[in-house]
Design a protein around this motif. Structure first.
Motif, PDB file in Angstrom:
ATOM      1  N   ALA A 136       0.862  -1.164   0.078  1.00  0.00           N
ATOM      2  CA  ALA A 136       0.030  -0.064   0.152  1.00  0.00           C
ATOM      3  C   ALA A 136       0.735   1.230   0.130  1.00  0.00           C
ATOM      4  CB  ALA A 136      -1.063   0.003   1.171  1.00  0.00           C
ATOM      5  N   ARG A 137       1.955   1.063   0.749  1.00  0.00           N
ATOM      6  CA  ARG A 137       2.881   2.418   0.926  1.00  0.00           C
ATOM      7  C   ARG A 137       3.555   2.378  -0.130  1.00  0.00           C
ATOM      8  NH1 ARG A 137       4.088   0.654   6.299  1.00  0.00           N
ATOM      9  NH2 ARG A 137       2.606   1.708   7.691  1.00  0.00           N
ATOM     10  N   GLN A 138       3.992   1.389  -0.831  1.00  0.00           N
ATOM     11  CA  GLN A 138       4.668   1.204  -2.362  1.00  0.00           C
ATOM     12  C   GLN A 138       3.762   2.241  -3.283  1.00  0.00           C
ATOM     13  OE1 GLN A 138       5.805  -2.418  -3.708  1.00  0.00           O
ATOM     14  NE2 GLN A 138       5.388  -1.706  -5.765  1.00  0.00           N
ATOM     15  N   ALA A 139       2.556   1.727  -3.340  1.00  0.00           N
ATOM     16  CA  ALA A 139       1.759   2.474  -4.191  1.00  0.00           C
ATOM     17  C   ALA A 139       1.588   3.673  -4.156  1.00  0.00           C
ATOM     18  CB  ALA A 139       0.301   1.543  -4.309  1.00  0.00           C
ATOM     19  N   VAL A 140       1.690   4.242  -3.010  1.00  0.00           N
ATOM     20  CA  VAL A 140       1.360   5.640  -2.505  1.00  0.00           C
ATOM     21  C   VAL A 140       2.694   6.265  -3.011  1.00  0.00           C
ATOM     22  CG1 VAL A 140       1.201   7.410  -0.756  1.00  0.00           C
ATOM     23  CG2 VAL A 140      -0.369   5.453  -0.890  1.00  0.00           C
ATOM     24  N   GLN A 141       3.884   5.766  -2.577  1.00  0.00           N
ATOM     25  CA  GLN A 141       5.286   6.284  -2.926  1.00  0.00           C
ATOM     26  C   GLN A 141       5.546   6.539  -4.334  1.00  0.00           C
ATOM     27  OE1 GLN A 141       7.401   7.855  -0.814  1.00  0.00           O
ATOM     28  NE2 GLN A 141       5.780   7.425   0.719  1.00  0.00           N
ATOM     29  N   HIS A 142       5.048   5.495  -5.110  1.00  0.00           N
ATOM     30  CA  HIS A 142       5.116   5.592  -6.499  1.00  0.00           C
ATOM     31  C   HIS A 142       4.309   6.565  -7.072  1.00  0.00           C
ATOM     32  CE1 HIS A 142       7.128   1.276  -7.282  1.00  0.00           C
ATOM     33  NE2 HIS A 142       7.814   2.273  -6.707  1.00  0.00           N
ATOM     34  N   ARG A 143       3.058   6.793  -6.662  1.00  0.00           N
ATOM     35  CA  ARG A 143       2.157   7.942  -7.132  1.00  0.00           C
ATOM     36  C   ARG A 143       2.826   9.000  -6.718  1.00  0.00           C
ATOM     37  NH1 ARG A 143      -2.213   9.908  -3.922  1.00  0.00           N
ATOM     38  NH2 ARG A 143      -2.178   8.066  -2.684  1.00  0.00           N
ATOM     39  N   ILE A 144       3.360   9.352  -5.415  1.00  0.00           N
ATOM     40  CA  ILE A 144       3.989  10.611  -5.124  1.00  0.00           C
ATOM     41  C   ILE A 144       5.255  10.875  -6.008  1.00  0.00           C
ATOM     42  CG2 ILE A 144       5.303  11.961  -3.305  1.00  0.00           C
ATOM     43  CD1 ILE A 144       3.528  10.627  -1.343  1.00  0.00           C
ATOM     44  N   LYS A 145       6.065  10.130  -6.194  1.00  0.00           N
ATOM     45  CA  LYS A 145       7.327   9.980  -7.358  1.00  0.00           C
ATOM     46  C   LYS A 145       6.929  10.231  -8.304  1.00  0.00           C
ATOM     47  CE  LYS A 145      10.637   7.931  -3.750  1.00  0.00           C
ATOM     48  NZ  LYS A 145      11.578   6.889  -3.652  1.00  0.00           N
ATOM     49  N   ALA A 146       5.717   9.497  -8.870  1.00  0.00           N
ATOM     50  CA  ALA A 146       5.466   9.700 -10.635  1.00  0.00           C
ATOM     51  C   ALA A 146       5.129  10.959 -10.685  1.00  0.00           C
ATOM     52  CB  ALA A 146       4.606   8.484 -10.802  1.00  0.00           C
ATOM     53  N   ALA A 147       4.242  11.635  -9.836  1.00  0.00           N
ATOM     54  CA  ALA A 147       3.521  12.939  -9.857  1.00  0.00           C
ATOM     55  C   ALA A 147       4.769  13.792  -9.702  1.00  0.00           C
ATOM     56  CB  ALA A 147       2.575  13.028  -8.836  1.00  0.00           C
ATOM     57  N   ALA A 148       5.947  13.503  -8.797  1.00  0.00           N
ATOM     58  CA  ALA A 148       6.874  14.618  -8.836  1.00  0.00           C
ATOM     59  C   ALA A 148       7.630  14.597 -10.011  1.00  0.00           C
ATOM     60  CB  ALA A 148       7.912  13.949  -7.456  1.00  0.00           C
ATOM     61  N   ALA A 149       7.939  13.306 -10.722  1.00  0.00           N
ATOM     62  CA  ALA A 149       8.670  13.145 -11.750  1.00  0.00           C
ATOM     63  C   ALA A 149       8.231  13.830 -12.967  1.00  0.00           C
ATOM     64  CB  ALA A 149       9.054  11.806 -12.188  1.00  0.00           C
ATOM     65  N   LEU A 150       6.903  13.664 -13.049  1.00  0.00           N
ATOM     66  CA  LEU A 150       6.151  14.241 -14.166  1.00  0.00           C
ATOM     67  C   LEU A 150       5.812  15.595 -13.948  1.00  0.00           C
ATOM     68  CD1 LEU A 150       3.548  11.366 -14.627  1.00  0.00           C
ATOM     69  CD2 LEU A 150       5.327  11.920 -16.401  1.00  0.00           C
ATOM     70  N   ALA A 151       5.619  16.283 -12.683  1.00  0.00           N
ATOM     71  CA  ALA A 151       5.221  17.508 -12.745  1.00  0.00           C
ATOM     72  C   ALA A 151       6.373  18.537 -12.151  1.00  0.00           C
ATOM     73  CB  ALA A 151       4.124  17.772 -11.608  1.00  0.00           C
ATOM     74  N   GLY A 152       7.496  17.737 -12.021  1.00  0.00           N
ATOM     75  CA  GLY A 152       8.748  18.895 -11.644  1.00  0.00           C
ATOM     76  C   GLY A 152       8.839  19.077 -10.227  1.00  0.00           C
ATOM     77  N   LEU A 153       8.449  17.983  -9.354  1.00  0.00           N
ATOM     78  CA  LEU A 153       8.388  18.113  -7.886  1.00  0.00           C
ATOM     79  C   LEU A 153       9.333  17.333  -7.203  1.00  0.00           C
ATOM     80  CD1 LEU A 153       6.121  19.142  -5.804  1.00  0.00           C
ATOM     81  CD2 LEU A 153       5.353  16.866  -6.060  1.00  0.00           C
ATOM     82  N   SER A 204      -3.752  27.507  -8.933  1.00  0.00           N
ATOM     83  CA  SER A 204      -3.463  27.169 -10.388  1.00  0.00           C
ATOM     84  C   SER A 204      -2.430  25.876 -10.360  1.00  0.00           C
ATOM     85  CB  SER A 204      -3.013  28.238 -11.192  1.00  0.00           C
ATOM     86  OG  SER A 204      -1.477  28.750 -10.575  1.00  0.00           O
ATOM     87  N   GLY A 205      -2.637  25.188 -11.547  1.00  0.00           N
ATOM     88  CA  GLY A 205      -1.597  24.204 -11.567  1.00  0.00           C
ATOM     89  C   GLY A 205      -2.163  22.762 -11.026  1.00  0.00           C
ATOM     90  N   PRO A 206      -1.288  21.789 -10.935  1.00  0.00           N
ATOM     91  CA  PRO A 206      -1.902  20.512 -10.502  1.00  0.00           C
ATOM     92  C   PRO A 206      -1.744  20.343  -9.133  1.00  0.00           C
ATOM     93  CG  PRO A 206       0.329  20.151 -11.436  1.00  0.00           C
ATOM     94  CD  PRO A 206       0.021  21.660 -11.642  1.00  0.00           C
ATOM     95  N   ALA A 207      -2.765  19.433  -8.428  1.00  0.00           N
ATOM     96  CA  ALA A 207      -2.532  19.020  -7.069  1.00  0.00           C
ATOM     97  C   ALA A 207      -1.503  17.908  -6.985  1.00  0.00           C
ATOM     98  CB  ALA A 207      -3.918  18.482  -6.685  1.00  0.00           C
ATOM     99  N   PHE A 208      -0.965  17.902  -5.728  1.00  0.00           N
ATOM    100  CA  PHE A 208       0.033  16.744  -5.402  1.00  0.00           C
ATOM    101  C   PHE A 208       0.297  16.304  -3.874  1.00  0.00           C
ATOM    102  CE2 PHE A 208       1.693  21.017  -4.976  1.00  0.00           C
ATOM    103  CZ  PHE A 208       2.330  21.383  -4.241  1.00  0.00           C
ATOM    104  N   ASP A 209       0.726  15.383  -3.909  1.00  0.00           N
ATOM    105  CA  ASP A 209       0.831  14.627  -2.570  1.00  0.00           C
ATOM    106  C   ASP A 209       2.100  14.923  -1.892  1.00  0.00           C
ATOM    107  OD1 ASP A 209      -1.944  13.782  -2.561  1.00  0.00           O
ATOM    108  OD2 ASP A 209      -1.388  12.095  -3.639  1.00  0.00           O
ATOM    109  N   VAL A 265       8.718  21.667  -0.620  1.00  0.00           N
ATOM    110  CA  VAL A 265       8.496  21.154  -1.753  1.00  0.00           C
ATOM    111  C   VAL A 265       8.743  22.095  -3.047  1.00  0.00           C
ATOM    112  CG1 VAL A 265       6.425  20.130  -3.249  1.00  0.00           C
ATOM    113  CG2 VAL A 265       6.518  19.974  -0.852  1.00  0.00           C
ATOM    114  N   ALA A 266       9.610  21.737  -3.860  1.00  0.00           N
ATOM    115  CA  ALA A 266       9.641  22.833  -5.176  1.00  0.00           C
ATOM    116  C   ALA A 266       8.674  22.319  -6.138  1.00  0.00           C
ATOM    117  CB  ALA A 266      10.995  22.248  -5.851  1.00  0.00           C
ATOM    118  N   LEU A 267       7.933  23.569  -6.099  1.00  0.00           N
ATOM    119  CA  LEU A 267       6.532  23.528  -6.850  1.00  0.00           C
ATOM    120  C   LEU A 267       6.811  23.214  -8.391  1.00  0.00           C
ATOM    121  CD1 LEU A 267       4.834  26.685  -5.233  1.00  0.00           C
ATOM    122  CD2 LEU A 267       4.514  24.203  -4.770  1.00  0.00           C
ATOM    123  N   PRO A 268       5.838  22.414  -8.982  1.00  0.00           N
ATOM    124  CA  PRO A 268       5.801  22.349 -10.481  1.00  0.00           C
ATOM    125  C   PRO A 268       5.838  23.544 -11.302  1.00  0.00           C
ATOM    126  CG  PRO A 268       4.204  20.961  -9.429  1.00  0.00           C
ATOM    127  CD  PRO A 268       4.764  21.852  -8.357  1.00  0.00           C
TER     128      PRO A 268
END
Length: 598
Positions: A32-49, A125-130, A150-153
């Motif tokens: 469960a944590r892995q899924a969340v961490q991947h979600r956070i990291k994937a969003a970070a990678a895609l959004a510049g976070l 404005s801009g995307p939400a993030f976790d 958090v470095a903002l996207p």
């Protein structure tokens, strides 16, 4: 292979449980944590976070939130009991680049972990993030997390930061008896807008990698020295895309490697899984090939370090054992220097297809006329050790399973016949569910009914009213494991203690009993639909749309020519199922289903 160094046994920042193949009940939390961490990291990678923890910067604008705010579990679907708190900032008067967060929390549910707490940030404005609020704290009472920057996207920085920001707290794992009982409470939280953001290192060389390419560089480092390379990836190495990136060091240097995304987030590091005293990192689907020595704990490339986005990343090589932190904060390793060779390669990963327990183990498309409830059942043999000790089953969904769709799928292992393992109980199973790409969806050991051990169970979709328990040891079906998208799924069952690690279909028997495993797939709210030939919507979008058209044929043929597991629909003699091969039998079976229509 070297003795374990400061980076520990696992590739740092890799998925929890990847190195050991833990008892699956504990791994359920880790997954469960892995899924969340991947979600956070994937969003970070895609959004510049990026998430970092440096000293305070100025200028800043601060807003405080006063609790208590009760926090409830969310294990795949939004929990309406979790509320949103808002603050308003005026125009900053300076270039806003980061958001700093600090929070104090108290546990309520017994055994809850600090790192379960997330906050979803929605800017004007801009995307939400976790953002994960707290560090690794097990069984805490009251704890205050270190300030996290958090470095903002770019989309947020380019827009407006003045206005209303909303913050929604949640817990990623249900330690309590029900999702209606709070897991923790937020005592207080503080938020700052500021002008700080991470700065990438100056690489010695930029390496541009196409979709399939291998580049090798060499050099010599002394103790404490570091060498940086920028990687520009043409495509994203992910499990679902069946693509990989692997970084391997070798040579006389006892080395460590690390990879950061462009925003300064440390995505993976290793100092012991390469050849001899080298290191290795495997991202995305993994190549499946041996990267290190057979005696290493993770010798094969199985995507242990998770998914990455395309674009710029930074690779560090240094003597072991370095100091590594977020925000590109590193210190070279103290081990002796020497010559090194660094290999970086990308490519398409073959999709492994599990061998089903038998023809009957292919349960087909789940659904019934009018969405009536139904159940499909199959059995298969399991043995004590190895990947061959797992009984594999498959089923398909023509439409999504979710609370909003009033559709549900509940899986359990009632009826399995397994002798008791040492210090265990009879019929004690481990159940894991995977997408056709090989990505782990969920895993369970004890059926979520703690009073009775042994039976495994997973529940997806509709949350209320709860379905009655089908038998002892299985909690009522309540959608606790989240939602499922349309597509093909593989369920693996083995005896306790099963091994469920990273990598596609990364399940194996762990020394438990041999016997017969039984999978029961119970469902409701799913119509019979158009069957397994309905694989695409308008414009060849993936997913059933309730009709069979040329789009379905085009998508299927595309899968077939690229050896996608979704096109493996037949065994020899046009028997429904999968056999790991792509032949005319697969096309014949699909076309027969297509002609049958809806």
């Amino acid at each position: 292979m070297r003795a374990i160094g400061a980076l520990g046994r696992c590739q740092q920042h890799c998925a929890p449980g990847a190195e050991y193949g833990l008892h699956a009940q504990h791994l359920a939390r880790q997954a469960a944590r892995q899924a969340v961490q991947h979600r956070i990291k994937a969003a970070a990678a895609l959004a510049g976070l990026a998430i970092v923890a440096p000293a305070l910067a100025a200028p800043q604008l601060q807003r405080d939130v006063t609790g208590p705010i009760s926090v409830y579990s969310e294990t795949g679907t939004s929990n309406p009991l979790n509320t949103t708190t808002s603050v308003t900032w005026p125009a900053a008067g300076f270039a806003v680049r980061g958001l700093r967060i600090s929070a104090t929390a108290q546990s309520i549910a017994l055994g809850t972990y600090g790192q379960d707490l997330l906050v979803r940030v929605t800017p004007p404005s801009g995307p939400a993030f976790d953002v994960q609020l707290l560090p690794l704290v097990e069984g805490y009472a009251t704890v205050t997390g270190a300030q996290r920057l958090v470095a903002l996207p770019a989309a947020i920085v380019a827009g407006t930061t003045a206005g209303t920001w909303s913050f929604r707290f949640s817990d990623t794992f249900a330690d309590g008896s029900a999702s209606t009982a709070p897991e923790a409470r937020i005592v207080s939280a503080s938020f700052w807008l500021e002008d700080q953001a991470p700065t990438p290192p100056s690489p010695g060389e930029t390496l541009s990698l196409s979709e399939t390419q291998t580049l090798t560089r060499s050099g010599t480092l002394s103790a404490g020295q570091q060498a940086w390379y920028q990687l520009d990836l043409a495509s994203a190495p992910t499990v679902d895309a069946a693509r990989f990136l692997e970084v391997v060091s070798s040579g006389a240097l006892d080395s460590a490697v690390a990879l950061y995304n462009a925003s300064g987030m440390l995505r993976g590091s290793d100092d012991q899984n390469g050849p001899a005293d080298g290191a290795a990192l495997s991202f995305g689907a993994g190549s499946g090939t041996q990267l290190g020595d057979a005696a290493d704990e993770q010798p094969r490339g199985q995507g242990q370090a998770g998914d990455l986005a395309s674009g710029a990343h930074y690779v560090l090589i240094t003597p072991a054992v370095p100091s590594l932190d977020e925000n590109f904060v590193t210190q070279g390793g103290r081990f002796s220097g020497g010559a090194f060779s660094l290999s970086v390669r990308t490519g398409a990963a073959p999709v492994p297809v599990p061998t089903l327990a038998g023809p009957a183990a292919a349960l087909g498309v789940l659904g019934a006329a009018g969405g009536a409830p139904g159940v499909r059942t199959a059995t298969g043999a399991v043995t004590a050790t190895g990947a061959a000790g797992v009984a594999w089953f498959s089923f398909a969904l023509g439409s999504a399973v979710s609370d909003a769709a009033s559709a549900w799928v509940d899986l359990d292992t009632l009826g399995s016949t397994l002798p008791a393992p040492p210090l265990g109980t009879p019929n004690d199973t481990v159940l894991a569910l995977y997408r056709s790409s090989g990505r782990l969806v969920a895993v369970n050991d004890e059926g979520d009914a703690l009073a009775a051990l042994g039976v495994s169970a997973l529940s997806f979709g509709d949350t209320t009213p709860a379905r009655s328990s089908p038998g002892a040891g299985v909690a009522p079906g309540d959608g606790r494991d989240g939602t499922l998208v349309a597509g093909t799924y593989y369920a693996g069952v083995t005896g306790y203690p099963g091994v469920v690690g990273q990598g596609r279909f990364g399940m194996a028997a762990g020394g438990g009993a041999s016997g017969t495993a039984r999978l029961n797939a119970r469902f409701g709210g799913l119509s019979a639909g158009c069957g397994a030939s309905d694989v695409a919507g308008a414009g060849q979008s993936i997913g059933a749309d309730g009709e069979v058209t040329a789009d379905d044929i085009i998508v299927f043929i595309g899968w077939f020519v690229t050896a996608d597991a979704r096109a493996d629909v037949s065994r020899a003699g046009q028997q429904a199922g999968s056999d790991g091969e792509f032949t005319a039998d697969d096309i014949i079976v699909f076309i027969s289903r297509f002609i049958a229509g809806c």
